[in-house]
Design a protein around this motif. Structure first.
Motif, PDB file in Angstrom:
ATOM      1  N   ALA A  98      -6.777   2.096   5.358  1.00  0.00           N
ATOM      2  CA  ALA A  98      -5.647   1.290   4.897  1.00  0.00           C
ATOM      3  C   ALA A  98      -5.948  -0.201   5.051  1.00  0.00           C
ATOM      4  O   ALA A  98      -5.685  -0.990   4.140  1.00  0.00           O
ATOM      5  N   THR A  99      -6.542  -0.583   6.175  1.00  0.00           N
ATOM      6  CA  THR A  99      -6.878  -1.986   6.406  1.00  0.00           C
ATOM      7  C   THR A  99      -7.883  -2.483   5.368  1.00  0.00           C
ATOM      8  O   THR A  99      -7.749  -3.569   4.815  1.00  0.00           O
ATOM      9  N   LEU A 117       0.858  -1.182   0.000  1.00  0.00           N
ATOM     10  CA  LEU A 117       0.000   0.000   0.000  1.00  0.00           C
ATOM     11  C   LEU A 117       0.899   1.238   0.000  1.00  0.00           C
ATOM     12  O   LEU A 117       1.924   1.257   0.679  1.00  0.00           O
ATOM     13  N   ILE A 140       0.727   5.338   0.862  1.00  0.00           N
ATOM     14  CA  ILE A 140      -0.030   6.431   1.466  1.00  0.00           C
ATOM     15  C   ILE A 140       0.710   7.717   1.125  1.00  0.00           C
ATOM     16  O   ILE A 140       1.910   7.839   1.376  1.00  0.00           O
ATOM     17  N   LEU A 145      -3.594   5.271  -1.031  1.00  0.00           N
ATOM     18  CA  LEU A 145      -4.435   6.065  -0.143  1.00  0.00           C
ATOM     19  C   LEU A 145      -3.885   7.484  -0.159  1.00  0.00           C
ATOM     20  O   LEU A 145      -2.737   7.715   0.223  1.00  0.00           O
ATOM     21  N   LEU A 149      -6.150  -2.867   1.975  1.00  0.00           N
ATOM     22  CA  LEU A 149      -5.285  -4.038   1.954  1.00  0.00           C
ATOM     23  C   LEU A 149      -6.112  -5.323   1.846  1.00  0.00           C
ATOM     24  O   LEU A 149      -5.747  -6.246   1.122  1.00  0.00           O
TER      25      LEU A 149
END
Length: 83
Positions: A74-75, A12, A14, A41, A78
């Motif tokens: 984020a979770t 990921l 960010i 993100l 993912l």
């Protein structure tokens, strides 16, 4: 990211929109065009997808936000990416 052996280790990204050099929307589009499997993100005061940035793997989170909100986003990204 251009090196496959590195890109496969990233789950990921960010980032923010207001960055020096390659600014957020252009960075997100460029990264997504090179490695579309990596979710991105984007943290932004507007919290809205800029025109022309249409990738489903790119999510915007409006600031200010609580750390728990960023963690939840984020979770979720993912979890969705691993399917």
């Amino acid at each position: 990211m251009e090196k496959p052996q590195f890109a496969i280790t990233v789950d990921l990204v960010i980032t923010g929109l207001n960055m020096p050099g390659l600014r957020g929307p252009a960075f997100a589009e460029e990264l997504h065009s090179r490695v579309p499997s990596i979710p991105i993100l984007v943290l932004d005061a507007a919290g809205e997808r800029p025109p022309g940035l249409s990738a489903d793997a790119i999510r915007f989170l409006k600031s200010p936000f609580h750390p728990e909100d960023m963690l939840a986003a984020a979770t979720q990204m993912l979890a969705h990416a691993s399917h």
